[in-house]
Motif scaffolding. Structure first.
Motif: not given
Length: 460
Positions: A317-335
């Motif tokens: 997603s970072f490579a094709t879109l330049g951003f990621e809006g699901i897993c990173e957000t979910a992972m950081i908040i969960s941790n």
């Protein structure tokens, strides 16, 4: 007199506590865990291992003993290997022929094994990009200046040459020649190949070569090298010893070249594109609920190892879109919420040992994003704090997702310090929505845990 190493106790006693060298298949490590595959699990004394200095917890995954160390696991691994004269396999894993694995788990294991070693470089590259952004915004450097140019290409380097790294580590993971794997990955990035595709159609042996951009990709190299390794082993087995050093690399590359350029490379490019598109379609269709559900279930995904399946999507997603809006957000908040639950337990419990453990775990989770100590030592055994953290994560991620908060780089660590800076590139609004989600998650998790965790009730 030599300086005492923090992991001396672990190195001196671990072999004895896992049943001796004859009970060890191999030793490896991932990002936070020392992994020891054993022949007989009944010979392992997990209780005594948990008491060793530097050990934050222990868990089993099949016949693999996972000793939770934290982000300094590479230091612990190195010391264990040195003291006990064990084979240095790094972060690759070489399963025993007798070990049976679920096919899905085996595939995830391969994906994790070839991607995990690359993550530190991606983190470094991501934070170089953040450094460029912040210094440019602050007026400390200007676009087009020499330092801006240098910092920019250094930050982009780990991502652009990702196929080379993936190719090398995939080969290592599968027991092939690491250099050959890197060569296969590098084929996709050669300047003449790129310019040839731009100027007109290319072909090899009459087969058309698909026109695609392979920089920053994962799947093309992963698929190609996964096929290259068995070819390499077959040729090695059937080559005369006197000619093997010539025939093995040459014939392997001759065979895999058209397959990679005409079949597995294009297939990997299409696969990566469609996986990212499918997840973004899901995100756009069900909106914030998708992020909220992932955040809620994230601890369970990590516990089962299923989170590894999401790593290729994140990087792609970072490579094709330049951003990621699901897993990173979910992972950081969960941790972070795992840490908030531990903090509530620490403030409420009267048990001095639990108080000390929970307080320490809250810091490692909230600040550094390392949740294994808190999860296996506090929230999972006590259950109620885990449920409260999952509820808090659901609500916190919902808020962040409503504002469409997106990460613009791989997080250095998935806590407060490493997690929040990767949202700056999306603008102040993007960052504030993520901060709002984090705060809601922390507050709700803490309040729920403090209210519902009852120390005088034995939790099941």
């Amino acid at each position: 007199m030599s300086k005492k190493n923090k992991y001396d106790e672990l190195a001196n006693f671990i072999v004895q506590l896992v049943g001796g060298k004859e009970n060890i298949q191999y030793v490896t490590h991932c990002v936070t865990r020392l992994r020891i595959n054993v022949n007989d699990t009944t010979k392992v004394d997990t209780k005594k291992i948990e008491e060793i200095e530097g050990c934050l917890g222990v868990q089993w995954s099949g016949n693999q003993l996972q000793i939770i160390i934290g982000q300094a696991v590479a230091d612990a691994y190195k010391r264990v290997v040195e003291v006990n004269n064990l084979q240095d396999t790094g972060s690759s894993q070489k399963p025993s022929n007798n070990e049976k694995k679920n096919p899905v788990i085996a595939i995830l294991d391969i994906v994790a094994g070839c991607i995990t070693p690359v993550i530190p470089g991606l983190i470094a590259g991501g934070f170089f990009q953040i450094l460029v952004l912040l210094t440019t915004m602050a007026g400390l450097i200007s676009e087009g200046s020499s330092i801006h140019t240098v910092l920019t290409f250094v930050g982009n380097t780990p991502f652009y040459f990702l196929p080379v790294f993936i190719g090398g580590y995939t080969a290592k993971k599968l027991g092939g020649n690491q250099t050959m794997g890197m060569i296969v990955g590098a084929m996709f990035l050669h300047p003449d190949f790129i310019s040839g595709l731009a100027e007109g159609p290319l072909s090899i042996f009459g087969l058309p070569i698909y026109n695609a951009s392979y920089g920053s990709s994962i799947f093309p190299a992963l698929l190609s090298v996964s096929l290259m390794v068995p070819i390499e082993k077959f040729i090695a087995k059937h080559s005369p010893d006197s000619l093997r050093s010539i025939l093995e690399p040459f014939i392997t590359l001759l065979i895999i070249m058209p397959i990679a350029l005409c079949v597995t490379g294009p297939l990997g490019d299409v696969l990566g594109t469609y996986i990212s598109s499918a997840i973004m379609w899901l995100y756009n269709t069900i909106g914030f609920l998708g992020v909220a559900v992932v955040a809620c279930l994230w601890p369970l995904l990590v516990m089962t190892g299923m989170h590894h399946a999401l790593v290729p999507y994140i990087l792609n997603s970072f490579a094709t879109l330049g951003f990621e809006g699901i897993c990173e957000t979910a992972m950081i908040i969960s941790n972070i919420d795992q840490g908030a639950a531990c903090l509530a337990v620490a403030l409420k419990t009267k048990d001095k040992t639990l108080k000390s453990t929970a307080f320490g775990c809250s810091i490692t989770a909230m600040v550094g994003g390392v949740t294994e100590p808190g999860f296996y030592g506090v929230t999972f055994p006590l259950k109620t704090p885990l449920y409260c953290a999952m509820a808090g994560s659901f609500m916190g991620a919902s808020i962040a997702a409503i504002g469409k908060a997106c990460a613009y780089s791989v997080a250095g660590s998935t806590g407060l310090l490493g997690g929040l800076p990767i949202y700056i590139a999306g603008g102040m609004s993007n960052l504030l929505w993520m901060v709002a989600g984090v705060l809601i998650g922390i507050i709700l998790t803490f309040v729920l845990t403090y209210i519902f965790y009852k120390e005088d009730v034995k939790e099941i």
